[in-house]
Design a protein around this motif. Structure first.
Motif, PDB file in Angstrom:
ATOM      1  N   GLY A  25      -8.285  -2.679  -1.397  1.00 17.71           N
ATOM      2  CA  GLY A  25      -8.068  -1.693  -2.205  1.00 17.71           C
ATOM      3  C   GLY A  25      -9.303  -1.530  -3.338  1.00 17.71           C
ATOM      4  O   GLY A  25      -9.806  -0.312  -3.632  1.00 17.71           O
ATOM      5  N   VAL A  26      -9.472  -2.585  -4.062  1.00 16.96           N
ATOM      6  CA  VAL A  26     -10.476  -2.650  -5.041  1.00 16.96           C
ATOM      7  C   VAL A  26     -11.981  -2.409  -4.394  1.00 16.96           C
ATOM      8  O   VAL A  26     -12.762  -1.542  -4.654  1.00 16.96           O
ATOM      9  CB  VAL A  26     -10.581  -3.805  -5.923  1.00 16.96           C
ATOM     10  CG1 VAL A  26     -12.041  -3.665  -6.749  1.00 16.96           C
ATOM     11  CG2 VAL A  26      -9.449  -3.755  -6.857  1.00 16.96           C
ATOM     12  N   HIS A  27     -12.023  -2.877  -3.090  1.00 15.73           N
ATOM     13  CA  HIS A  27     -13.483  -2.881  -2.489  1.00 15.73           C
ATOM     14  C   HIS A  27     -13.371  -1.259  -1.950  1.00 15.73           C
ATOM     15  O   HIS A  27     -14.553  -0.707  -1.965  1.00 15.73           O
ATOM     16  CB  HIS A  27     -13.442  -3.966  -1.141  1.00 15.73           C
ATOM     17  CG  HIS A  27     -14.572  -3.442  -0.207  1.00 15.73           C
ATOM     18  ND1 HIS A  27     -15.931  -3.278  -0.600  1.00 15.73           N
ATOM     19  CD2 HIS A  27     -14.198  -2.995   1.147  1.00 15.73           C
ATOM     20  CE1 HIS A  27     -16.528  -2.845   0.749  1.00 15.73           C
ATOM     21  NE2 HIS A  27     -15.634  -2.631   1.753  1.00 15.73           N
ATOM     22  N   ALA A  34      -5.779   4.319  -1.561  1.00 20.34           N
ATOM     23  CA  ALA A  34      -4.533   4.503  -2.393  1.00 20.34           C
ATOM     24  C   ALA A  34      -3.287   3.885  -1.883  1.00 20.34           C
ATOM     25  O   ALA A  34      -2.393   3.236  -2.649  1.00 20.34           O
ATOM     26  CB  ALA A  34      -4.454   6.195  -2.299  1.00 20.34           C
ATOM     27  N   PRO A  35      -2.985   3.601  -0.407  1.00 17.15           N
ATOM     28  CA  PRO A  35      -2.029   3.068   0.043  1.00 17.15           C
ATOM     29  C   PRO A  35      -1.845   1.681  -0.279  1.00 17.15           C
ATOM     30  O   PRO A  35      -0.768   1.142  -0.504  1.00 17.15           O
ATOM     31  CB  PRO A  35      -1.930   3.519   1.576  1.00 17.15           C
ATOM     32  CG  PRO A  35      -2.765   4.545   1.642  1.00 17.15           C
ATOM     33  CD  PRO A  35      -3.785   4.575   0.734  1.00 17.15           C
ATOM     34  N   SER A  78       6.120  11.064  -5.278  1.00 15.07           N
ATOM     35  CA  SER A  78       7.005   9.777  -5.359  1.00 15.07           C
ATOM     36  C   SER A  78       6.487   8.482  -5.526  1.00 15.07           C
ATOM     37  O   SER A  78       7.163   7.541  -6.205  1.00 15.07           O
ATOM     38  CB  SER A  78       7.900   9.722  -3.830  1.00 15.07           C
ATOM     39  OG  SER A  78       6.753   9.606  -2.818  1.00 15.07           O
ATOM     40  N   ARG A  79       5.221   8.476  -5.269  1.00 14.59           N
ATOM     41  CA  ARG A  79       4.554   7.198  -5.346  1.00 14.59           C
ATOM     42  C   ARG A  79       3.774   6.920  -6.741  1.00 14.59           C
ATOM     43  O   ARG A  79       3.226   5.933  -6.865  1.00 14.59           O
ATOM     44  CB  ARG A  79       3.776   6.875  -4.175  1.00 14.59           C
ATOM     45  CG  ARG A  79       4.396   6.927  -2.707  1.00 14.59           C
ATOM     46  CD  ARG A  79       3.657   6.268  -1.472  1.00 14.59           C
ATOM     47  NE  ARG A  79       3.637   4.996  -1.630  1.00 14.59           N
ATOM     48  CZ  ARG A  79       2.797   4.081  -0.987  1.00 14.59           C
ATOM     49  NH1 ARG A  79       2.121   4.639  -0.220  1.00 14.59           N
ATOM     50  NH2 ARG A  79       2.963   2.757  -1.390  1.00 14.59           N
ATOM     51  N   SER A  89       3.760   4.220   3.345  1.00 10.85           N
ATOM     52  CA  SER A  89       2.199   4.394   2.983  1.00 10.85           C
ATOM     53  C   SER A  89       2.210   5.871   3.331  1.00 10.85           C
ATOM     54  O   SER A  89       2.765   6.332   4.445  1.00 10.85           O
ATOM     55  CB  SER A  89       1.311   3.456   3.682  1.00 10.85           C
ATOM     56  OG  SER A  89       1.593   2.185   3.210  1.00 10.85           O
ATOM     57  N   ALA A  90       1.443   6.477   2.480  1.00 11.19           N
ATOM     58  CA  ALA A  90       0.791   7.625   2.801  1.00 11.19           C
ATOM     59  C   ALA A  90      -0.567   7.871   3.378  1.00 11.19           C
ATOM     60  O   ALA A  90      -1.610   7.073   2.538  1.00 11.19           O
ATOM     61  CB  ALA A  90       1.100   8.572   1.540  1.00 11.19           C
TER      62      ALA A  90
END
Length: 501
Positions: free
Chosen positions: A227-229, A240-241, A280-281, A313-314
């Motif tokens: 995610g950070v990468h 994001a997910p 929601s997330r 996950s979206a």
């Protein structure tokens, strides 16, 4: 597979301190704090290679003759959008624009020689331990000594030597968990020096190892790393997910603090998730409310205790963002986090975080969802200055983010109307009609806003195209591409036929 290894070094908070010291957007007080923490760490951990890399009179990244071409002046430097994909440097995200405002990491030849001498003594002791292990001990003791060598190079931030030592250790390791830990350490080295190509390759490598049988803890750690990468390469829709899924299982304190991860997840989710998932997330997520603040004490306690609901996950369309600063009114109660201490976790211990006002970030997401666009614009301006411009992972993409968030707000408002007056829309956002006209025009020309502006009537008219029209347009476009390819193919065939004749 055993406890995680090689998690202490490199300390990513030092890379953030270097960025804070070099960035032209950070205040003098923050630069002084960053300089002090950097000096203390260099002396404590005997970091001769990092000291040379940053402060050397000829090649140091933080001095006037190093990488940067910008001079340190009182006037703010002219910033420009830049890509650091091919620039492997600890301050590569600044794109060569650097200003320490006179707060420099001074070069001391004697200090460097002392640090270098200490490094040589420690390295000799490690070599002696490895030699003794080879002579009289087993493979486990040999690997332990080699691991100490790799960690030593990672601790003093000798990039090339650390990578070489970890690769050598990888070749001699047969345990899958240890291999994953080694690759995660390599990823952190890449993040430390902002080497995006190294990080990309190593993330793919770690994913392959994890899929071959990695345990639950390492799978979750890798999710945060990915995610950070993805944030650093502006793939917010993919990040994001992963970041949001990591909130309830976060253990990667060697990568960043939990509250920093929440910040990244909120920013990525704000720009990437569709409205329903954004609600929601992000807006209603207990983990987010536990950090950003919530009017409900029950939500606050639920987030802190980890009692969260698992959301799917979206995959969202990016829509949404650049506004000059404005004051905001405080609504949710802010919590504390310090983005300048990103990565302070060592995997073994956590450091305290100084207070940072989370009000702008909380107002931004709540006002966007509720349609309070004037408050949203004001909060977005403060998010840019307080969060995006001060974080080494977000700095490079701050203008893009603000632009996309503005677009998202425009799309959300226009979706509810067939026709809306320019004056009414400008009033909703708290801007002038002329400014709004100029800001909407590029989005409309780029077909990112399905509307037209009629300045004579003073209205914005939404154009709603049906699915059949879109399908017809797609068929025509794809047909043209197919005909072009067939024509080129026919020309090649004719040429080859004439050659045979």
């Amino acid at each position: 597979m055993g406890d995680p290894q090689y998690m202490r070094y490199p300390d990513l908070s030092l890379a953030q301190s270097v960025f804070t010291l070099a960035s032209p957007t950070t205040p003098t007080t923050a630069k002084k704090t960053a300089l002090q923490s950097l000096q203390d760490a260099i002396k404590e951990h005997k970091m001769a290679p990092l000291y040379h890399y940053l402060a050397h009179p000829q090649t140091g990244k933080l001095n006037s003759t190093g990488e940067s071409t910008a001079s340190s002046t009182d006037a703010p430097a002219l910033l420009r959008r830049t890509s650091s994909m091919n620039t492997s440097s600890i301050i590569g995200a600044l794109g060569g624009v650097r200003s320490t405002s006179g707060i420099d990491l001074a070069w001391d030849e004697q200090l460097y020689n002392d640090l270098k001498e200490d490094n040589e003594k420690e390295l000799a002791a490690i070599q002696k331990e490895e030699d003794e292990a080879v002579e009289s001990a087993g493979d486990t003791e040999i690997q332990t000594a080699r691991g100490k060598r790799a960690e030593f190079y990672a601790r003093i931030c000798d990039k090339d030597a650390a990578l070489s030592a970890f690769e050598s250790l990888m070749e001699k390791t047969g345990i899958l968990g240890s291999k994953i830990d080694i690759v995660l350490a390599i990823i952190r080295i890449g993040l430390f020096f902002d080497d995006k190509l190294l990080v990309k390759k190593s993330v793919e490598r770690a994913s392959s190892l994890v899929e071959s049988g990695g345990d639950w803890d390492r799978r979750n750690r890798l999710k945060a790393y990915q995610g950070v990468h993805l944030l650093t390469i502006r793939s917010y829709n993919l990040a994001a997910p992963l970041l949001l899924d990591s909130l309830s299982t976060f253990t990667s304190t060697e990568l960043c603090t939990y509250s920093a991860l929440v910040t990244y997840a909120v920013l990525a989710g704000s720009v990437a998730l569709p409205r329903r998932d954004f609600k929601s997330r992000v807006v209603d997520a207990p983990e987010v409310r536990a950090i950003l603040g919530s009017e409900s004490e029950a939500d606050h306690l639920a987030g802190l205790s980890g009692a969260v609901s698992a959301q799917p996950s979206a995959q969202g369309d990016s829509s949404a963002m650049d506004i000059e600063g404005a004051s905001t009114s405080a609504t949710p109660k802010p919590t504390a986090v310090n983005l300048t201490t990103i990565g302070t976790g060592s995997g073994l211990e956590e450091k305290a975080e100084p207070d940072v006002d989370f009000t702008p970030l909380a107002i931004m997401i709540q006002s966007l969802y509720s349609g309070a666009y004037q408050k949203f614009f004001q909060a977005l301006a403060r998010v840019e200055t307080d969060f995006l411009a001060t974080d080494r992972y977000l700095y490079e993409h701050r203008r893009w983010f603000v632009k996309e968030m503005r677009l998202r707000a425009y799309q959300q408002l226009l979706q509810s109307y067939k026709v809306v007056s320019l004056e009414s829309m400008a009033k909703s956002f708290g801007v002038s009609v002329d400014w709004l006209d100029r800001d909407l025009a590029p989005f409309i020309a780029g077909q990112r806003l399905a509307c037209t502006i009629d300045r004579v009537k003073g209205v914005v008219e939404t154009v709603r195209s049906g699915d059949k029209n879109k399908q017809y347009t797609d068929v025509v476009k794809q047909g043209d591409q197919l005909i072009t390819k067939l024509q080129k193919y026919g020309q090649v065939v004719r040429m080859r036929g004439s050659e045979r004749g």
